[in-house]
Scaffold this motif. Structure first.
Motif, mmCIF file in Angstrom:
data_model
loop_
_atom_site.group_PDB
_atom_site.id
_atom_site.type_symbol
_atom_site.label_atom_id
_atom_site.label_comp_id
_atom_site.label_asym_id
_atom_site.label_seq_id
_atom_site.Cartn_x
_atom_site.Cartn_y
_atom_site.Cartn_z
ATOM 1 N N LEU A 1 11.949 -0.110 -5.622
ATOM 2 C CA LEU A 1 11.743 0.246 -4.221
ATOM 3 C C LEU A 1 12.574 1.477 -3.864
ATOM 4 C CD1 LEU A 1 11.864 -3.262 -2.476
ATOM 5 C CD2 LEU A 1 9.873 -1.968 -3.204
ATOM 6 N N PRO A 2 12.014 2.393 -3.093
ATOM 7 C CA PRO A 2 12.787 3.560 -2.656
ATOM 8 C C PRO A 2 13.846 3.143 -1.642
ATOM 9 C CG PRO A 2 10.667 3.496 -1.542
ATOM 10 C CD PRO A 2 10.639 2.403 -2.566
ATOM 11 N N ALA A 3 14.756 4.046 -1.354
ATOM 12 C CA ALA A 3 15.766 3.769 -0.338
ATOM 13 C C ALA A 3 15.081 3.575 1.006
ATOM 14 C CB ALA A 3 16.759 4.918 -0.255
ATOM 15 N N PRO A 4 15.581 2.667 1.832
ATOM 16 C CA PRO A 4 14.952 2.444 3.141
ATOM 17 C C PRO A 4 14.993 3.695 3.995
ATOM 18 C CG PRO A 4 17.071 1.308 2.987
ATOM 19 C CD PRO A 4 16.741 1.783 1.622
ATOM 20 N N VAL A 5 13.887 3.973 4.672
ATOM 21 C CA VAL A 5 13.817 5.165 5.524
ATOM 22 C C VAL A 5 14.300 4.859 6.937
ATOM 23 C CG1 VAL A 5 11.915 6.162 4.202
ATOM 24 C CG2 VAL A 5 11.401 4.682 6.157
ATOM 25 N N ASN A 6 14.391 3.580 7.249
ATOM 26 C CA ASN A 6 14.754 3.174 8.600
ATOM 27 C C ASN A 6 15.741 1.995 8.531
ATOM 28 O OD1 ASN A 6 14.669 3.047 11.414
ATOM 29 N ND2 ASN A 6 12.883 1.685 11.432
ATOM 30 N N PRO A 7 16.917 2.205 7.896
ATOM 31 C CA PRO A 7 17.849 1.087 7.691
ATOM 32 C C PRO A 7 18.318 0.472 8.999
ATOM 33 C CG PRO A 7 18.920 3.189 7.250
ATOM 34 C CD PRO A 7 17.462 3.481 7.409
ATOM 35 N N ARG A 8 18.461 -0.819 9.001
ATOM 36 C CA ARG A 8 18.881 -1.558 10.188
ATOM 37 C C ARG A 8 20.031 -2.495 9.793
ATOM 38 N NH1 ARG A 8 16.441 0.407 14.940
ATOM 39 N NH2 ARG A 8 14.516 1.436 14.245
ATOM 40 N N PRO A 9 21.236 -2.252 10.275
ATOM 41 C CA PRO A 9 22.398 -3.065 9.881
ATOM 42 C C PRO A 9 22.464 -4.398 10.615
ATOM 43 C CG PRO A 9 23.088 -1.371 11.427
ATOM 44 C CD PRO A 9 21.620 -1.139 11.173
ATOM 45 N N LEU A 10 21.433 -5.198 10.460
ATOM 46 C CA LEU A 10 21.386 -6.501 11.118
ATOM 47 C C LEU A 10 21.923 -7.590 10.196
ATOM 48 C CD1 LEU A 10 17.837 -6.474 12.789
ATOM 49 C CD2 LEU A 10 20.017 -5.781 13.786
ATOM 50 N N THR A 11 22.451 -8.641 10.789
ATOM 51 C CA THR A 11 22.873 -9.807 10.024
ATOM 52 C C THR A 11 21.700 -10.776 9.936
ATOM 53 O OG1 THR A 11 25.186 -9.621 10.701
ATOM 54 C CG2 THR A 11 24.446 -11.767 9.920
ATOM 55 N N THR B 1 0.834 -1.204 0.000
ATOM 56 C CA THR B 1 0.000 0.000 0.000
ATOM 57 C C THR B 1 0.866 1.251 0.000
ATOM 58 O OG1 THR B 1 -1.751 -1.169 1.196
ATOM 59 C CG2 THR B 1 -1.830 1.238 1.226
ATOM 60 N N ARG B 2 1.934 1.219 0.800
ATOM 61 C CA ARG B 2 2.862 2.345 0.861
ATOM 62 C C ARG B 2 3.528 2.599 -0.497
ATOM 63 N NH1 ARG B 2 6.227 0.315 4.489
ATOM 64 N NH2 ARG B 2 4.666 0.430 6.130
ATOM 65 N N LEU B 3 3.663 1.557 -1.278
ATOM 66 C CA LEU B 3 4.286 1.670 -2.603
ATOM 67 C C LEU B 3 3.277 2.034 -3.689
ATOM 68 C CD1 LEU B 3 6.596 -1.475 -2.366
ATOM 69 C CD2 LEU B 3 7.329 0.922 -2.307
ATOM 70 N N LEU C 1 10.725 -7.783 7.421
ATOM 71 C CA LEU C 1 11.946 -6.977 7.474
ATOM 72 C C LEU C 1 11.888 -5.840 6.463
ATOM 73 C CD1 LEU C 1 14.708 -9.734 7.855
ATOM 74 C CD2 LEU C 1 13.843 -8.179 9.621
ATOM 75 N N LEU C 2 11.383 -6.137 5.272
ATOM 76 C CA LEU C 2 11.292 -5.107 4.236
ATOM 77 C C LEU C 2 10.304 -4.016 4.636
ATOM 78 C CD1 LEU C 2 11.297 -7.411 1.065
ATOM 79 C CD2 LEU C 2 13.202 -6.061 1.968
ATOM 80 N N ASP C 3 9.187 -4.415 5.218
ATOM 81 C CA ASP C 3 8.204 -3.431 5.688
ATOM 82 C C ASP C 3 8.804 -2.556 6.782
ATOM 83 O OD1 ASP C 3 5.558 -2.235 6.203
ATOM 84 O OD2 ASP C 3 5.562 -3.473 8.007
ATOM 85 N N TRP C 4 9.561 -3.162 7.679
ATOM 86 C CA TRP C 4 10.167 -2.446 8.806
ATOM 87 C C TRP C 4 11.097 -1.332 8.334
ATOM 88 C CZ3 TRP C 4 14.638 -4.692 12.168
ATOM 89 C CH2 TRP C 4 14.839 -3.889 13.303
ATOM 90 N N GLN D 1 19.366 -7.410 0.893
ATOM 91 C CA GLN D 1 20.648 -6.715 0.775
ATOM 92 C C GLN D 1 20.451 -5.267 0.348
ATOM 93 O OE1 GLN D 1 22.612 -9.415 -1.925
ATOM 94 N NE2 GLN D 1 23.690 -10.466 -0.270
ATOM 95 N N ALA D 2 19.551 -5.041 -0.599
ATOM 96 C CA ALA D 2 19.273 -3.682 -1.068
ATOM 97 C C ALA D 2 18.652 -2.842 0.041
ATOM 98 C CB ALA D 2 18.338 -3.732 -2.277
ATOM 99 N N ALA D 3 17.994 -3.501 0.995
ATOM 100 C CA ALA D 3 17.357 -2.797 2.114
ATOM 101 C C ALA D 3 18.352 -2.500 3.238
ATOM 102 C CB ALA D 3 16.193 -3.619 2.652
ATOM 103 N N GLY D 4 19.606 -2.946 3.068
ATOM 104 C CA GLY D 4 20.637 -2.611 4.040
ATOM 105 C C GLY D 4 21.033 -3.716 5.001
#
Length: 253
Positions: free
Chosen positions: A128-138, A27-29, A236-239, A162-165
């Protein structure tokens, strides 16, 4: 775009946050998501048990519900039918084969199968746009058998993460089953548990912050053998694109 999404049967009970995350993200997209009346279980579980009549009856209900949303069926039209559980997706993509000798359903079933996409498969067609809330998790990515072997989708989910960070790692023996396999973990619990423990050992060896998968059966099965949080890829992508933290991560190990 305009898509229909399978609500499913087990997943809304076990992990309602999965479909919620998919709907929020789409929906956001700018994608309209519809949940057609009359759709239900995809028929996979009873099909696994050889109950063909029951599985075909469930499949026909879905075909009728989705067909009514297509322009050919008198609806506003669909760009895709989105599935968030790869076990279901493999079955729905097989509807065309299941009904190829059914004069009343062959054409409709083939059209429905052609429209069907895993949620990551569909997201891969969108810029997809750049993530607004990137999280550097493994993230350790578990590729469900129904995803990699059934639908031949292997790299798309990992590429999206990977593209989401996220830092994405793949476990050893990634081609092996986790032991869920539809109803296999219920019918053959001893062997299924051995498979699960083998899968968990390979995932834990990566020392991830979180394990991601695209199938509710795998998520439920693996979660029984590890304290590492398990989430659906789309959560994760939604987050990172503005949605809430996945419930499993909020709860912690």
């Amino acid at each position: 775009g305009r898509v229909a999404m399978l609500s499913g049967c087990a997943q809304p009970v076990l992990r309602p946050g999965t479909n919620d995350a998919a709907i929020r993200l789409l929906t956001r997209l700018g994608v309209e998501v519809v949940l057609p009346k009359g759709e239900g279980c995809c028929g996979a579980l009873v099909h696994h048990m050889g109950k063909e009549d029951a599985s075909h009856a469930q499949a026909k209900k879905n075909i009728d519900a989705w067909w009514a949303e297509t322009k050919e069926g008198g609806g506003a039209g669909l760009d895709a039918i989105i599935i968030t559980a790869s076990g279901c997706g493999t079955t729905v993509k097989d509807y065309g084969h299941m009904f190829k000798h059914d004069g009343a359903y062959a054409q409709k079933a083939a059209a429905i199968s052609a429209l069907t996409k895993d949620v990551t498969e569909y997201l891969s067609t969108i810029d997809l746009p750049a993530p607004v809330n990137p999280r550097p998790l493994t993230v350790a990515y578990h590729s469900a058998c129904s995803m990699q072997h059934g639908q031949k989708i292997t790299d798309l989910p990992k590429n999206l993460l990977q593209a989401a960070g996220f830092k994405v790692k793949s476990p050893l023996e990634g081609h092996l089953c986790c032991g869920s396999a539809g109803v296999y973990n219920i019918m053959q619990p001893e062997i299924a548990t051995r498979l699960r423990d083998r899968k968990v050992a390979n995932l834990e060896r990566l020392k991830p912050d979180v394990i991601a998968a695209g199938n509710i059966g795998c998520i439920t099965q693996i979660a029984q053998g590890t304290g590492i949080p398990l989430v659906h890829t789309v959560e994760l992508l939604d987050w990172v694109h503005g949605g809430p933290m996945p419930e499993a991560l909020a709860e912690g190990p």
